[in-house]
Enzyme design. Structure first.
Site, mmCIF file in Angstrom:
data_model
loop_
_atom_site.group_PDB
_atom_site.id
_atom_site.type_symbol
_atom_site.label_atom_id
_atom_site.label_comp_id
_atom_site.label_asym_id
_atom_site.label_seq_id
_atom_site.Cartn_x
_atom_site.Cartn_y
_atom_site.Cartn_z
ATOM 1 N N TYR A 92 0.840 -1.195 0.000
ATOM 2 C CA TYR A 92 0.000 0.000 0.000
ATOM 3 C C TYR A 92 0.877 1.247 0.000
ATOM 4 C CZ TYR A 92 -3.798 -3.197 1.116
ATOM 5 O OH TYR A 92 -4.724 -4.219 1.065
ATOM 6 N N ASN A 115 -12.778 -0.637 -5.663
ATOM 7 C CA ASN A 115 -12.409 -0.991 -7.024
ATOM 8 C C ASN A 115 -13.587 -1.660 -7.751
ATOM 9 O OD1 ASN A 115 -11.288 -2.058 -9.360
ATOM 10 N ND2 ASN A 115 -9.856 -3.402 -8.304
ATOM 11 N N CYS A 123 -6.263 -5.184 -7.626
ATOM 12 C CA CYS A 123 -6.079 -4.807 -6.220
ATOM 13 C C CYS A 123 -5.647 -6.002 -5.377
ATOM 14 C CB CYS A 123 -7.338 -4.148 -5.665
ATOM 15 S SG CYS A 123 -8.828 -5.130 -5.808
ATOM 16 N N HIS A 124 -5.846 -7.217 -5.877
ATOM 17 C CA HIS A 124 -5.374 -8.403 -5.144
ATOM 18 C C HIS A 124 -3.848 -8.455 -5.085
ATOM 19 C CE1 HIS A 124 -5.450 -9.726 -9.369
ATOM 20 N NE2 HIS A 124 -4.479 -10.565 -9.037
ATOM 21 N N GLU A 150 -1.447 -16.614 -10.181
ATOM 22 C CA GLU A 150 -0.488 -15.825 -10.969
ATOM 23 C C GLU A 150 0.941 -16.332 -10.821
ATOM 24 O OE1 GLU A 150 -0.870 -11.608 -10.535
ATOM 25 O OE2 GLU A 150 -3.005 -11.635 -10.966
#
Length: 154
Positions: A92, A115, A123-124, A150
């Site tokens: 952040y 979001n 945002c993850h 990912e």
């Protein structure tokens, strides 16, 4: 201009995609209620096909048209999130610094929570300063699952 939505079944549960005639305007998990017209259009179909490829580990970026609706600050955060490469994370604080507002860590978190296009606006990929998974509108299990996806993990 019409407003439409369609709900799809995915391995992550129900996925609702909303659009107008030109852009995808919202994506939600497990929340199939809407006042919009329940209708599949080409914009939604394109978005679903690309999101499904992402869920299968076959896609790393998206090409369907999107429209971000929010405050200027939120849009600055969301645009910065889209610069985080697939499979990587940022804190952040790093996001706050990169948008020129180093003390806005909490505000970055609030923008993430609002979001409208999760996955597309990743945002993850935003984590706590010590590497901990913190805050995700769809729960930390979902956040962890997306990050593992990912990284090529099941």
């Amino acid at each position: 201009m019409g407003n439409y939505f369609y709900v799809f079944e995915t391995r992550f549960g129900l996925l609702k995609i909303e659009s107008n005639d030109e852009y995808v305007t919202a994506i939600e998990f497990n929340n199939p209620i809407s006042n919009n017209q329940y209708q599949l259009n080409d914009t939604i179909k394109s978005a679903f096909l690309e999101l499904n490829e992402f869920f299968e580990g076959k896609r790393k970026s998206f090409s369907f048209p999107i429209k971000l609706n929010g405050t200027e600050f939120q849009k600055s955060v969301w645009n910065e999130l889209m610069k985080i490469p697939y499979g990587e994370t940022r804190t952040y604080k790093e996001i706050a610094i990169s948008i020129g507002n180093p003390k806005a860590c909490r505000a970055v978190g609030l923008a993430n929570n609002k979001n409208p296009l999760p996955i597309v606006v990743p945002c993850h990929r935003v984590i706590g300063s010590k590497g901990a998974l913190t805050g995700y509108a769809y729960g930390l299990n979902m956040k962890e699952t997306l990050l593992k996806l990912e990284k090529g993990m099941k």
